[in-house]
Design an enzyme around this catalytic site. Structure first.
Site, PDB file in Angstrom:
ATOM      1  N   LYS A  41      -9.388   1.674  -4.059  1.00  0.00           N
ATOM      2  CA  LYS A  41      -8.456   1.332  -5.149  1.00  0.00           C
ATOM      3  C   LYS A  41      -9.049   0.306  -6.118  1.00  0.00           C
ATOM      4  CE  LYS A  41      -5.109   4.134  -4.012  1.00  0.00           C
ATOM      5  NZ  LYS A  41      -4.774   5.282  -4.881  1.00  0.00           N
ATOM      6  N   TYR A  98      -9.344   1.648   2.017  1.00  0.00           N
ATOM      7  CA  TYR A  98      -8.327   1.852   0.980  1.00  0.00           C
ATOM      8  C   TYR A  98      -8.534   0.869  -0.172  1.00  0.00           C
ATOM      9  CZ  TYR A  98      -3.658   2.717  -1.009  1.00  0.00           C
ATOM     10  OH  TYR A  98      -2.617   3.048  -1.843  1.00  0.00           O
ATOM     11  N   SER A 113      -3.469   0.479  -6.891  1.00  0.00           N
ATOM     12  CA  SER A 113      -2.533  -0.114  -5.929  1.00  0.00           C
ATOM     13  C   SER A 113      -2.651  -1.619  -6.040  1.00  0.00           C
ATOM     14  CB  SER A 113      -2.952   0.320  -4.516  1.00  0.00           C
ATOM     15  OG  SER A 113      -2.281  -0.450  -3.530  1.00  0.00           O
TER      16      SER A 113
HETATM   17  N1  LIG Z   1       3.546   4.360  -1.395  1.00  0.00           N
HETATM   18  C1  LIG Z   1       2.992   3.206  -1.620  1.00  0.00           C
HETATM   19  O1  LIG Z   1       3.412   2.175  -1.048  1.00  0.00           O
HETATM   20  C2  LIG Z   1       1.843   3.084  -2.586  1.00  0.00           C
HETATM   21  C3  LIG Z   1       1.490   1.813  -3.032  1.00  0.00           C
HETATM   22  C4  LIG Z   1       0.419   1.682  -3.926  1.00  0.00           C
HETATM   23  C5  LIG Z   1      -0.257   2.804  -4.350  1.00  0.00           C
HETATM   24  N2  LIG Z   1       0.106   4.035  -3.882  1.00  0.00           N
HETATM   25  C6  LIG Z   1      -0.674   5.172  -4.363  1.00  0.00           C
HETATM   26  O2  LIG Z   1       0.185   6.065  -5.030  1.00  0.00           O
HETATM   27  C7  LIG Z   1      -0.295   7.407  -4.879  1.00  0.00           C
HETATM   28  C8  LIG Z   1       0.812   8.271  -4.316  1.00  0.00           C
HETATM   29  O3  LIG Z   1       1.201   7.733  -3.068  1.00  0.00           O
HETATM   30  P1  LIG Z   1       2.480   8.229  -2.252  1.00  0.00           P
HETATM   31  O4  LIG Z   1       2.975   7.043  -1.526  1.00  0.00           O
HETATM   32  O5  LIG Z   1       3.363   9.028  -3.100  1.00  0.00           O
HETATM   33  O6  LIG Z   1       1.726   9.159  -1.178  1.00  0.00           O
HETATM   34  P2  LIG Z   1       2.202  10.487  -0.419  1.00  0.00           P
HETATM   35  O7  LIG Z   1       1.319  10.586   0.796  1.00  0.00           O
HETATM   36  O8  LIG Z   1       3.654  10.499  -0.213  1.00  0.00           O
HETATM   37  O9  LIG Z   1       1.799  11.630  -1.464  1.00  0.00           O
HETATM   38  C9  LIG Z   1       0.431  11.871  -1.745  1.00  0.00           C
HETATM   39  C10 LIG Z   1       0.278  13.305  -2.205  1.00  0.00           C
HETATM   40  O10 LIG Z   1      -1.123  13.520  -2.426  1.00  0.00           O
HETATM   41  C11 LIG Z   1      -1.468  14.784  -1.907  1.00  0.00           C
HETATM   42  N3  LIG Z   1      -2.893  14.843  -1.559  1.00  0.00           N
HETATM   43  C12 LIG Z   1      -3.538  14.203  -0.547  1.00  0.00           C
HETATM   44  N4  LIG Z   1      -4.827  14.573  -0.520  1.00  0.00           N
HETATM   45  C13 LIG Z   1      -5.006  15.455  -1.533  1.00  0.00           C
HETATM   46  C14 LIG Z   1      -6.121  16.185  -2.012  1.00  0.00           C
HETATM   47  N5  LIG Z   1      -7.323  16.113  -1.407  1.00  0.00           N
HETATM   48  N6  LIG Z   1      -5.954  16.994  -3.092  1.00  0.00           N
HETATM   49  C15 LIG Z   1      -4.734  17.093  -3.690  1.00  0.00           C
HETATM   50  N7  LIG Z   1      -3.649  16.441  -3.268  1.00  0.00           N
HETATM   51  C16 LIG Z   1      -3.786  15.626  -2.193  1.00  0.00           C
HETATM   52  C17 LIG Z   1      -0.597  14.934  -0.658  1.00  0.00           C
HETATM   53  O11 LIG Z   1      -0.480  16.297  -0.263  1.00  0.00           O
HETATM   54  C18 LIG Z   1       0.718  14.327  -1.141  1.00  0.00           C
HETATM   55  O12 LIG Z   1       1.560  15.294  -1.710  1.00  0.00           O
HETATM   56  C19 LIG Z   1      -1.522   7.306  -3.960  1.00  0.00           C
HETATM   57  O13 LIG Z   1      -2.691   7.268  -4.744  1.00  0.00           O
HETATM   58  C20 LIG Z   1      -1.312   5.986  -3.262  1.00  0.00           C
HETATM   59  O14 LIG Z   1      -2.518   5.426  -2.797  1.00  0.00           O
HETATM   60  C21 LIG Z   1       1.136   4.195  -3.020  1.00  0.00           C
END
Ligand SMILES: NC(=O)c1ccc[n+]([C@@H]2O[C@H](COP(=O)([O-])OP(=O)(O)OC[C@H]3O[C@@H](n4cnc5c(N)ncnc54)[C@H](O)[C@@H]3O)[C@@H](O)[C@H]2O)c1
Length: 260
Positions: free
Chosen positions: A160, A156, A143
């Site tokens: 990351k 977090y 991230s």
């Molecule tokens: N959305 C953002 O702004 C953003 C920014 C930077 C990084 N990220 C990273 O991108 C990745 C995806 O984020 P997103 O926004 O799509 O999140 P989201 O919450 O929409 O999706 C995350 C998915 O991970 C699954 N999950 C959670 N815990 C789990 C576990 N123990 N085992 C298996 N699956 C599990 C959830 O069920 C969900 O389907 C994450 O690692 C997040 O930290 C997101």
């Protein structure tokens, strides 16, 4: 015309929604055979069905990335049903926004367990299976919070930043074995992850929830937040042979918000 990932078996953890689901879809469009892994079985099933409905190949695998037995079993299931693993994306993640002194041991542990230990277990499962063929690609979802610290985000950010350390360490250790390991550092992308934390962020900045995304956009040089599709396209690139000479990198996909 063949895709960039034709017939390659790819796993995406947290593939049931958000960025992970979008990566699954893009991988399938590029010809990959996709193992959609998620702790939410129904969501993973739905993503896999949608892919199959569009003519792609995908299976859903229920898996909690914090449980080594689960991860190993899920990896076996993917190999039995789809073939030898070529690509593994550690995307599953959780996020909490709260003042540091309110961060409980439980929240700290859960954040580190899913985001960092989950990536560790995924990397082990993937590398064990890729080593015999001396070929494989791992992508870890970090991230912009893995590059720059931010208030109310200690657990977090720690997780990351850790993902980038893990990525660099494995990139060096396995470069000679044909396994590339890279990270992606997205900026803000409006996924379901934000449903639960938009109010927490609003509180942090003294904003209304509806003002949060425009606030982020105003701080980004490109003037808007990111799209899951834009992250998925970078994942396709890193997974493909176009990135053959790239390992140990953490690529920012943040509209210029972070430049190191
Ligand atoms: N959305 C953002 O702004 C953003 C920014 C930077 C990084 N990220 C990273 O991108 C990745 C995806 O984020 P997103 O926004 O799509 O999140 P989201 O919450 O929409 O999706 C995350 C998915 O991970 C699954 N999950 C959670 N815990 C789990 C576990 N123990 N085992 C298996 N699956 C599990 C959830 O069920 C969900 O389907 C994450 O690692 C997040 O930290 C997101």
């Amino acid at each position: 015309m063949s895709g960039k990932l034709e017939n390659r078996v790819a796993v995406v953890t947290g593939g049931g929604r958000g960025i992970g689901a979008t990566i699954c879809g893009r991988f399938a469009e590029e010809g990959a055979l996709v193992g959609v892994m998620d702790i939410q079985d129904e969501a993973a099933q739905q993503v896999a069905e949608e892919i199959r409905g569009s003519g792609g190949q995908a299976i859903a695998v229920a898996c909690d990335v914090t449980d080594q037995g689960d991860v190993e079993q899920a990896a076996d299931q993917v190999e039995q049903k789809l073939g030898p693993l070529a690509i593994w994306v550690n995307n599953a993640g959780v996020s909490y926004i709260l003042p540091f002194l309110e961060c409980t041991e439980r929240i700290w542990d859960q954040t580190l367990e899913v985001n960092l230990k989950g990536a560790f277990l995924g990397c082990q499962a993937a590398i064990r299976r890729m080593l015999p063929r001396n070929r494989g690609v791992i992508i870890n979802m970090s991230s912009q919070s893995g590059r720059v610290g931010n208030s109310h985000y200690a657990a977090y950010c720690a997780s990351k930043f850790g993902v980038i350390g893990l990525t660099q360490s494995l990139a060096v250790e396995f470069a000679g074995e044909g396994i590339r390991v890279n990270a992606i550092c997205p900026g803000v992308v409006r996924t379901p992850m934000w449903d639960t934390q938009i109010e927490d962020y609003a509180r942090k900045r003294d904003l209304q929830p509806g003002e949060v995304m425009p606030y982020f956009a105003s701080k980004i040089p490109m003037g808007r937040i990111g799209k899951a599709e834009e992250v998925a396209r970078v994942a396709v690139f890193l997974a493909s042979d176009d990135a053959d000479y790239i390992t140990g990198q953490a690529i920012n996909v943040s509209g210029g918000a972070v430049m190191h």
